[in-house]
Design an enzyme around this catalytic site. Sequence first.
Site, short mmCIF file in Angstrom:
data_model
loop_
_atom_site.label_atom_id
_atom_site.label_comp_id
_atom_site.label_asym_id
_atom_site.label_seq_id
_atom_site.Cartn_x
_atom_site.Cartn_y
_atom_site.Cartn_z
N ALA A 1 -3.57 -0.15 9.40
CA ALA A 1 -5.03 -0.05 9.37
C ALA A 1 -5.49 1.14 10.23
O ALA A 1 -6.43 1.86 9.86
CB ALA A 1 -5.65 -1.33 9.88
N LYS B 1 0.80 -1.23 0.00
CA LYS B 1 0.00 0.00 0.00
C LYS B 1 0.83 1.28 0.00
O LYS B 1 0.38 2.31 -0.46
CB LYS B 1 -0.96 0.00 1.19
CG LYS B 1 -2.11 -0.99 1.03
CD LYS B 1 -3.10 -0.89 2.17
CE LYS B 1 -4.17 -1.96 2.02
NZ LYS B 1 -5.21 -1.85 3.05
P1 ATR Z 1 -2.03 -3.44 10.06
O1 ATR Z 1 -1.57 -2.88 8.76
O2 ATR Z 1 -3.01 -4.58 9.92
O3 ATR Z 1 -2.53 -2.40 11.00
P2 ATR Z 1 0.51 -3.48 11.41
O4 ATR Z 1 0.87 -2.22 10.72
O5 ATR Z 1 1.52 -4.54 11.55
O6 ATR Z 1 -0.76 -4.15 10.72
O7 ATR Z 1 -0.07 -3.08 12.86
C1 ATR Z 1 -0.48 -4.04 13.74
C2 ATR Z 1 -1.06 -3.36 14.96
O8 ATR Z 1 -1.50 -4.39 15.83
C3 ATR Z 1 -0.06 -2.55 15.74
O9 ATR Z 1 -0.72 -1.50 16.38
C4 ATR Z 1 0.46 -3.57 16.76
O10 ATR Z 1 0.98 -3.03 17.93
P3 ATR Z 1 2.55 -2.64 18.03
O11 ATR Z 1 2.67 -1.31 17.41
O12 ATR Z 1 2.83 -2.64 19.47
O13 ATR Z 1 3.30 -3.72 17.30
C5 ATR Z 1 -0.81 -4.29 17.07
N1 ATR Z 1 -0.57 -5.61 17.65
C6 ATR Z 1 -0.13 -6.70 17.00
N2 ATR Z 1 -0.04 -7.74 17.84
C7 ATR Z 1 -0.45 -7.30 19.05
C8 ATR Z 1 -0.61 -7.90 20.33
N3 ATR Z 1 -0.33 -9.18 20.51
N4 ATR Z 1 -1.08 -7.15 21.32
C9 ATR Z 1 -1.38 -5.85 21.13
N5 ATR Z 1 -1.25 -5.22 19.96
C10 ATR Z 1 -0.79 -5.93 18.92
#
Ligand code: ATR
Length: 495
Positions: free
Chosen positions: A361, A297
């Site tokens: 997202a 993206k």
């Molecule tokens: P996307 O494009 O789907 O948003 P991303 O950019 O990888 O994917 O973002 C994932 C989001 O989910 C982030 O806010 C991430 O938190 P971090 O910034 O701390 O990594 C969050 N996330 C992923 N796994 C998580 C978990 N186990 N607990 C809490 N937040 C999580």
Amino acid sequence: MICLTTSEQTLTSALKQVERNKEYIDIVELRLDLLEERELASAQIFPRLCGLPTIATFRRVSDGGASKLNDKTRISILRSIVLKGDFSYVDIEDDVKKSDLKVKEDDKDVRNDFEAELRAKGIKIIRSYHDFEKVPAELFSKVTKLAKKGDIPKIAVTPNTIVDVVTIFRIQQELKDIKEKIIVAMGPYGVCTRILYKKIGSMLTFASENEEAPGQLTPKALKILYRADQVNAKTNIYGIIGNPVLHTDSPKIHNPGFDSIHYNAIYVPFLVDKVRTFFKLAELIQIHGFSVTVPHKRDVLPYLGKITREVQQIGACNTITRIQGMWKGINTDYYGFLVPIEEEIANEHIKSALVIGAGGAARAVVWALRNHHVKVTIVNRTKEKAIHLSSETMSNWDLLENVSNYSGKVDLIVQTTIVGMNESLGVNPVPTLEFNGNEYVYDLIYKPENTAFLDKAKAAGCKTYNGKRMLIEQGKLQFEAFTGYHYPHWVNLEL
Ligand code: ATR
């Protein structure tokens, strides 16, 4: 033609397999090597009983089949079946030795020229070549060589990158003169060519009921979802790029939409590793527009001649259309997210929001809310990402561990993390957050439709929205951008 490759071990079950798929297929490949040995004695009756043109294929292990026989024995059995039945085609691998094609029957001393016998009976020979590792550099000369004897060349190769896919799409330009040819690109990179088989000049595409193998398409998907056999010179090509991409539901939104407004167009998944090369492919096959999913993206931005304010703000584009000779990028995630709640924002039922997560997202969500004057607080596990997004969007931020402080304090809560899907199925990312029942609660996850987070909100009496709704809304907006028409309301979406 759409060709069903049988995967059964008995003739009876192979015939049932054909019957199940008959409305979707034009031709059958009977895989003799998959049949139990005792079935081979009566395999000649198959074409008559199945009632469709049939290819006889007796594939050896080295070419991805199951036959462990030596070539001499294998060809001799193939001959005894094919000459007794009403087969239309027989597949013979290009490296079978001349001597193995001169078949000696048990009780006689003469050697029969199998190829001459086939030609005399009007059975066409498919001369096949397989490469399970790559697309060979000498692809075009290989096809030409196989076609030399007047047989149908069949090339089954394995693209490993989008560059290989470009090579395959060039076959039709380079080898227009070879009218009857079969080109198969295996594996996940090959899927787009299997759907667009007419664009690569292949006389048929193979389908199988075995959906588990990467790159396999079912007869029903090819015929009903993609209408692959209806593609012609005037068909407008659309698609989605991503990595991975084959799981996406977008083809199930756009293809039925095109069909129901009688728009001659097809929407195809393209597995893409290098965005730059995909733009070359888009020129080569004149793609009209495409969706963009993870992880591309952002990567597409340098190739766009025009972008909207939202794309600029979010720094991500999920929809690209061709306008006046240039690529224009828009972001329908932004608008698709807003559709279910825009009325509540307009009438000020939603004035404040808590956004959980600060990833890709979340960016679209926070910008959409902020541009509509909703006061946003971002909570995230990682502090730096929360600070980064909040300073860009002039929002508040907090750590995920403090989320319970916001219980009952905001109008809208949006869950944007991946917690609740795949490995974390059933997990609520914010178990300490309580609802008072007046909140609007949105989870961007669409598989499953009901997450533990949404279930808790629903139980508290909140109004809830899931990611499936957003997926559909953003897809409908893409459809408008692609076609200039509203998405037809009478389509019954099956996602
Ligand atoms: P996307 O494009 O789907 O948003 P991303 O950019 O990888 O994917 O973002 C994932 C989001 O989910 C982030 O806010 C991430 O938190 P971090 O910034 O701390 O990594 C969050 N996330 C992923 N796994 C998580 C978990 N186990 N607990 C809490 N937040 C999580």
